[in-house]
Design a protein around this motif. Sequence first.
Motif, PDB file in Angstrom:
ATOM      1  N   SER A 121      -6.548  14.109  -6.119  1.00 33.90           N
ATOM      2  CA  SER A 121      -6.013  12.797  -6.443  1.00 33.90           C
ATOM      3  C   SER A 121      -6.389  11.855  -5.315  1.00 33.90           C
ATOM      4  O   SER A 121      -6.533  12.265  -4.170  1.00 33.90           O
ATOM      5  N   LEU A 122      -6.558  10.603  -5.670  1.00 38.15           N
ATOM      6  CA  LEU A 122      -6.950   9.586  -4.709  1.00 38.15           C
ATOM      7  C   LEU A 122      -5.987   8.416  -4.846  1.00 38.15           C
ATOM      8  O   LEU A 122      -5.851   7.851  -5.934  1.00 38.15           O
ATOM      9  N   PHE A 123      -5.300   8.095  -3.749  1.00 41.74           N
ATOM     10  CA  PHE A 123      -4.421   6.939  -3.780  1.00 41.74           C
ATOM     11  C   PHE A 123      -5.280   5.686  -3.743  1.00 41.74           C
ATOM     12  O   PHE A 123      -6.069   5.495  -2.837  1.00 41.74           O
ATOM     13  N   VAL A 124      -5.166   4.842  -4.758  1.00 39.54           N
ATOM     14  CA  VAL A 124      -5.999   3.652  -4.855  1.00 39.54           C
ATOM     15  C   VAL A 124      -5.264   2.460  -4.269  1.00 39.54           C
ATOM     16  O   VAL A 124      -5.705   1.848  -3.312  1.00 39.54           O
ATOM     17  N   ASN A 125      -4.168   2.098  -4.850  1.00 37.97           N
ATOM     18  CA  ASN A 125      -3.284   1.067  -4.318  1.00 37.97           C
ATOM     19  C   ASN A 125      -1.970   1.158  -5.067  1.00 37.97           C
ATOM     20  O   ASN A 125      -1.830   1.946  -5.992  1.00 37.97           O
ATOM     21  N   LYS A 126      -1.036   0.351  -4.664  1.00 35.32           N
ATOM     22  CA  LYS A 126       0.303   0.454  -5.244  1.00 35.32           C
ATOM     23  C   LYS A 126       0.306   0.251  -6.756  1.00 35.32           C
ATOM     24  O   LYS A 126       0.998   0.948  -7.473  1.00 35.32           O
ATOM     25  N   SER A 127      -0.487  -0.664  -7.257  1.00 36.67           N
ATOM     26  CA  SER A 127      -0.462  -0.936  -8.695  1.00 36.67           C
ATOM     27  C   SER A 127      -1.242   0.108  -9.494  1.00 36.67           C
ATOM     28  O   SER A 127      -0.912   0.388 -10.636  1.00 36.67           O
ATOM     29  N   SER A 128      -2.277   0.682  -8.912  1.00 38.27           N
ATOM     30  CA  SER A 128      -3.059   1.690  -9.626  1.00 38.27           C
ATOM     31  C   SER A 128      -2.581   3.100  -9.344  1.00 38.27           C
ATOM     32  O   SER A 128      -2.956   4.022 -10.050  1.00 38.27           O
ATOM     33  N   ASN A 166       5.118  10.007  -5.188  1.00 42.20           N
ATOM     34  CA  ASN A 166       4.303  10.830  -4.289  1.00 42.20           C
ATOM     35  C   ASN A 166       4.592  12.312  -4.518  1.00 42.20           C
ATOM     36  O   ASN A 166       3.674  13.137  -4.555  1.00 42.20           O
ATOM     37  N   TRP A 167       5.865  12.629  -4.674  1.00 42.09           N
ATOM     38  CA  TRP A 167       6.287  14.005  -4.905  1.00 42.09           C
ATOM     39  C   TRP A 167       5.719  14.527  -6.222  1.00 42.09           C
ATOM     40  O   TRP A 167       5.203  15.647  -6.299  1.00 42.09           O
ATOM     41  N   GLY A 202       0.782  -1.229   0.000  1.00 35.90           N
ATOM     42  CA  GLY A 202       0.000   0.000   0.000  1.00 35.90           C
ATOM     43  C   GLY A 202       0.813   1.277   0.000  1.00 35.90           C
ATOM     44  O   GLY A 202       0.318   2.307   0.439  1.00 35.90           O
ATOM     45  N   GLN A 203       2.049   1.234  -0.488  1.00 32.19           N
ATOM     46  CA  GLN A 203       2.868   2.441  -0.481  1.00 32.19           C
ATOM     47  C   GLN A 203       3.582   2.607  -1.816  1.00 32.19           C
ATOM     48  O   GLN A 203       4.121   1.652  -2.365  1.00 32.19           O
ATOM     49  N   ARG A 256      -4.082   8.629 -14.235  1.00 35.34           N
ATOM     50  CA  ARG A 256      -3.501   8.098 -13.008  1.00 35.34           C
ATOM     51  C   ARG A 256      -1.999   8.285 -13.050  1.00 35.34           C
ATOM     52  O   ARG A 256      -1.394   8.336 -14.123  1.00 35.34           O
ATOM     53  N   ILE A 257      -1.434   8.423 -11.881  1.00 32.01           N
ATOM     54  CA  ILE A 257       0.020   8.578 -11.749  1.00 32.01           C
ATOM     55  C   ILE A 257       0.556   7.331 -11.081  1.00 32.01           C
ATOM     56  O   ILE A 257       0.153   6.994  -9.964  1.00 32.01           O
ATOM     57  N   ILE A 258       1.451   6.651 -11.774  1.00 39.23           N
ATOM     58  CA  ILE A 258       2.108   5.456 -11.240  1.00 39.23           C
ATOM     59  C   ILE A 258       3.617   5.711 -11.217  1.00 39.23           C
ATOM     60  O   ILE A 258       4.086   6.770 -11.631  1.00 39.23           O
ATOM     61  N   GLU A 259       4.383   4.733 -10.773  1.00 36.41           N
ATOM     62  CA  GLU A 259       5.837   4.903 -10.647  1.00 36.41           C
ATOM     63  C   GLU A 259       6.473   5.371 -11.945  1.00 36.41           C
ATOM     64  O   GLU A 259       7.349   6.234 -11.935  1.00 36.41           O
ATOM     65  N   GLY A 260       6.044   4.880 -13.069  1.00 36.96           N
ATOM     66  CA  GLY A 260       6.629   5.266 -14.350  1.00 36.96           C
ATOM     67  C   GLY A 260       6.378   6.713 -14.740  1.00 36.96           C
ATOM     68  O   GLY A 260       7.008   7.222 -15.664  1.00 36.96           O
TER      69      GLY A 260
END
Length: 182
Positions: free
Chosen positions: A67-74, A48-49, A41-42, A87-91
């Motif tokens: 923005s709404l944090f959904v889960n790590k994959s989303s 995040n920044w 969940g992180q 959506r904003i993901i690690e990439g």
Amino acid sequence: MRALFRANLPFLRFLGVFFGSYLGMSWLYDVWLDQYLQTPGQLDSFTNWANDHVMWVLQHFDHSAKSLFVNKSSGYWIFYHGKYVARIIEGCNAMRVMILFSAFVVAFRGPLKTSILFISVGIFSIHLLNIGRIAALSIALSRFPEFETALHDIAFPLFIYGCVFILWIVWVNKWAYGIRKN
């Protein structure tokens, strides 16, 4: 064969330094990123920044943007004008682009202080461009959702990589050893 090798030594050195530094920095980033994969969940702090900065920009245009944090994959779901747009993901944090940029500057070596300064300014510029890219993409998708593929996969990557290419051209023409004209 030896003459061919000697004639291409600068190019081979460039390739070795470029791929070595790119792979090394990518490996370090992946090792750093692995700590977040172990934590349920992180998301990583760079993502995040990026989300925080994108939201700061979007809220200047629409105070209800969130923005709404959904889960790590989303990752983070971006809502603009009351609807889900992206959506904003690690990439999306542009770290891989920053690593690519830095590896190129290292491979086309220049004075150490100048290299460090240019990499720092370049990374900061890439971050700002990336935040603008995500915010502009979110705004564009709120108005033209039918162009999602063209905007996300073509226009906005072309923008960010085009800007990085311009930074590289500036580096090579102004500070890289053996390249600039005296």
